[in-house]
Write an enzyme that holds these catalytic residues in place. Structure first.
Site, PDB file in Angstrom:
ATOM      1  N   SER A  15      50.460  36.943  36.558  1.00  0.00           N
ATOM      2  CA  SER A  15      51.224  37.740  35.593  1.00  0.00           C
ATOM      3  C   SER A  15      52.234  36.858  34.845  1.00  0.00           C
ATOM      4  O   SER A  15      52.899  35.999  35.440  1.00  0.00           O
ATOM      5  CB  SER A  15      51.992  38.842  36.325  1.00  0.00           C
ATOM      6  OG  SER A  15      52.921  39.434  35.449  1.00  0.00           O
ATOM      7  N   LYS A  66      48.647  51.945  38.455  1.00  0.00           N
ATOM      8  CA  LYS A  66      49.291  52.788  37.433  1.00  0.00           C
ATOM      9  C   LYS A  66      49.187  54.283  37.748  1.00  0.00           C
ATOM     10  O   LYS A  66      50.115  55.034  37.480  1.00  0.00           O
ATOM     11  CB  LYS A  66      48.721  52.490  36.046  1.00  0.00           C
ATOM     12  CG  LYS A  66      49.207  51.161  35.508  1.00  0.00           C
ATOM     13  CD  LYS A  66      48.786  50.949  34.072  1.00  0.00           C
ATOM     14  CE  LYS A  66      49.315  49.618  33.581  1.00  0.00           C
ATOM     15  NZ  LYS A  66      49.134  49.433  32.139  1.00  0.00           N
ATOM     16  N   GLY A 131      41.937  53.459  31.245  1.00  0.00           N
ATOM     17  CA  GLY A 131      43.381  53.685  31.381  1.00  0.00           C
ATOM     18  C   GLY A 131      44.162  53.280  30.140  1.00  0.00           C
ATOM     19  O   GLY A 131      45.057  54.005  29.682  1.00  0.00           O
ATOM     20  N   LYS A 157      33.398  60.222  29.619  1.00  0.00           N
ATOM     21  CA  LYS A 157      34.778  59.730  29.761  1.00  0.00           C
ATOM     22  C   LYS A 157      35.539  59.855  28.447  1.00  0.00           C
ATOM     23  O   LYS A 157      36.729  60.145  28.413  1.00  0.00           O
ATOM     24  CB  LYS A 157      34.792  58.286  30.265  1.00  0.00           C
ATOM     25  CG  LYS A 157      34.830  58.242  31.785  1.00  0.00           C
ATOM     26  CD  LYS A 157      34.705  56.850  32.323  1.00  0.00           C
ATOM     27  CE  LYS A 157      35.967  56.014  32.255  1.00  0.00           C
ATOM     28  NZ  LYS A 157      35.761  54.672  32.843  1.00  0.00           N
TER      29      LYS A 157
HETATM   30  P1  ATR Z   1      41.541  49.903  31.769  1.00  0.00           P
HETATM   31  O1  ATR Z   1      42.427  50.683  32.698  1.00  0.00           O
HETATM   32  O2  ATR Z   1      41.914  48.444  31.655  1.00  0.00           O
HETATM   33  O3  ATR Z   1      41.324  50.556  30.450  1.00  0.00           O
HETATM   34  P2  ATR Z   1      39.127  50.949  32.939  1.00  0.00           P
HETATM   35  O4  ATR Z   1      39.808  52.215  33.168  1.00  0.00           O
HETATM   36  O5  ATR Z   1      38.284  50.379  34.031  1.00  0.00           O
HETATM   37  O6  ATR Z   1      40.130  49.798  32.548  1.00  0.00           O
HETATM   38  O7  ATR Z   1      38.229  51.084  31.596  1.00  0.00           O
HETATM   39  C1  ATR Z   1      37.417  50.068  31.153  1.00  0.00           C
HETATM   40  C2  ATR Z   1      36.778  50.458  29.815  1.00  0.00           C
HETATM   41  O8  ATR Z   1      35.898  49.396  29.430  1.00  0.00           O
HETATM   42  C3  ATR Z   1      35.926  51.710  29.857  1.00  0.00           C
HETATM   43  O9  ATR Z   1      35.962  52.335  28.596  1.00  0.00           O
HETATM   44  C4  ATR Z   1      34.536  51.142  30.141  1.00  0.00           C
HETATM   45  O10 ATR Z   1      33.449  51.951  29.721  1.00  0.00           O
HETATM   46  P3  ATR Z   1      32.857  53.090  30.697  1.00  0.00           P
HETATM   47  O11 ATR Z   1      33.822  54.232  30.626  1.00  0.00           O
HETATM   48  O12 ATR Z   1      31.542  53.429  30.134  1.00  0.00           O
HETATM   49  O13 ATR Z   1      32.787  52.473  32.061  1.00  0.00           O
HETATM   50  C5  ATR Z   1      34.570  49.899  29.287  1.00  0.00           C
HETATM   51  N1  ATR Z   1      33.622  48.886  29.714  1.00  0.00           N
HETATM   52  C6  ATR Z   1      33.799  47.966  30.692  1.00  0.00           C
HETATM   53  N2  ATR Z   1      32.712  47.160  30.788  1.00  0.00           N
HETATM   54  C7  ATR Z   1      31.822  47.607  29.858  1.00  0.00           C
HETATM   55  C8  ATR Z   1      30.510  47.176  29.417  1.00  0.00           C
HETATM   56  N3  ATR Z   1      29.890  46.138  29.995  1.00  0.00           N
HETATM   57  N4  ATR Z   1      29.910  47.856  28.419  1.00  0.00           N
HETATM   58  C9  ATR Z   1      30.523  48.905  27.811  1.00  0.00           C
HETATM   59  N5  ATR Z   1      31.759  49.347  28.163  1.00  0.00           N
HETATM   60  C10 ATR Z   1      32.406  48.714  29.164  1.00  0.00           C
END
Ligand code: ATR
Length: 277
Positions: A15, A66, A131, A157
């Site tokens: 961080s 969080k 998130g 989602k």
């Molecule tokens: P954060 O809290 O950092 O936003 P998260 O809640 O895990 O992390 O959300 C990650 C986001 O990245 C989600 O929108 C996820 O899509 P899904 O809801 O379909 O899982 C997206 N994401 C992560 N890897 C992905 C990938 N390889 N292709 C498409 N979307 C992806």
């Protein structure tokens, strides 16, 4: 005696908040120290009780806590409650109160770099529904007249996310393919997924080929400084922004909350840029 502030997360060793917070305390003569705390998942309740017992006046919360901290706080402000996520906690009258400034930090960074006082009728695309997207969408949905398209790999989602802005008239859920095909409609694109983050630097949720003239593209990722989507957007003539300013803004807002002191945010951006180089 110095006040102690901190950040809890897991992992947390990399961080950059301790660096920029402690620099800001020195710059503004705030008699405090900021420390990162690595907390194991099962220890979150004990950690919060311990922080209160030793008198920590405020702390930031990052991945993966969080949402998980909420049951262990005394109060949660209505916005954080709605978003079901807290990123800053402050000790107020002996109670730990949770806040969420993520959306506000994103908006502040966006308006500053777009050189605009507010949003009006822009067409905005938010990529992702996790998130980070929650806080950002909630904040942007307070602008009645903007049009917001929520694009996510998992459409359910994005539908659930839309509920957060329940009264917003101009929100639509679309697929990533639709977002890619209609990219020339958007004034602002905000990338909130983890796609493109180091080490997967070649990846992008959509392929940028033809943006609207004057489009602004923001990615909340700051490592690498220029993700694939930002690179493509810049080559397409867009103005772009990475996540450094949002990160600085989150830290500046937390110091302001805890101490009432407005901090030099530009210095934070410089230090972050240097540290990430
Ligand atoms: P954060 O809290 O950092 O936003 P998260 O809640 O895990 O992390 O959300 C990650 C986001 O990245 C989600 O929108 C996820 O899509 P899904 O809801 O379909 O899982 C997206 N994401 C992560 N890897 C992905 C990938 N390889 N292709 C498409 N979307 C992806």
């Amino acid at each position: 005696m110095k006040e102690l502030f901190g950040i809890i997360g897991n992992p947390i060793a990399h961080s950059l908040s301790p660096l920029i917070q402690n620099e800001a305390y020195a710059l503004h003569e705030i008699n405090a120290h900021f420390q990162a705390f690595h907390v194991e998942h099962e220890d979150i309740e004990t950690a919060i009780k311990g922080m209160k017992a030793i008198g920590i006046k405020g702390f930031m919360v990052t991945v993966p806590f969080k949402a998980k901290v909420i049951p262990f706080l005394d109060e949660v402000d209505p916005i954080a409650e709605k978003k079901k996520a807290v990123n800053v906690v402050q000790l107020i009258d002996g109670k730990y109160v949770g806040f969420n400034f993520d959306g506000e930090a994103c908006l502040k960074a966006l308006l500053e770099d777009m050189n605009r006082p507010s949003l009006q009728k822009e067409h905005i695309l938010i990529l992702g529904a996790g998130g980070a997207a929650q806080s950002i969408y909630y904040t942007l949905s307070q602008f009645e007249d903007v049009h917001i398209d929520l694009a996510n790999r998992t459409l359910e989602k994005a539908e659930a996310l839309k509920e957060l802005g329940a009264n917003h008239r101009h929100t639509k859920v679309i697929s990533l393919d639709e977002a890619e095909n209609n990219q020339d409609q958007y004034d602002i694109i905000i990338q909130t997924t983890s796609i493109g983050m180091w080490p997967d630097v070649g990846q992008s949720p959509i392929n940028i080929t033809q943006l609207k003239k004057g489009a602004f593209v923001s990615d909340i990722i700051y490592n690498p400084a220029e993700t694939q989507i930002l690179k493509q957007a810049r080559r397409n003539g867009a103005n772009t922004q990475n996540g450094i300013k949002m990160l600085a803004s989150q830290n500046a807002l937390s110091i302001e909350k805890w101490t009432g002191q407005k901090v030099n945010y530009q210095k934070m951006i410089e230090s972050l840029t240097e540290a990430l180089r």
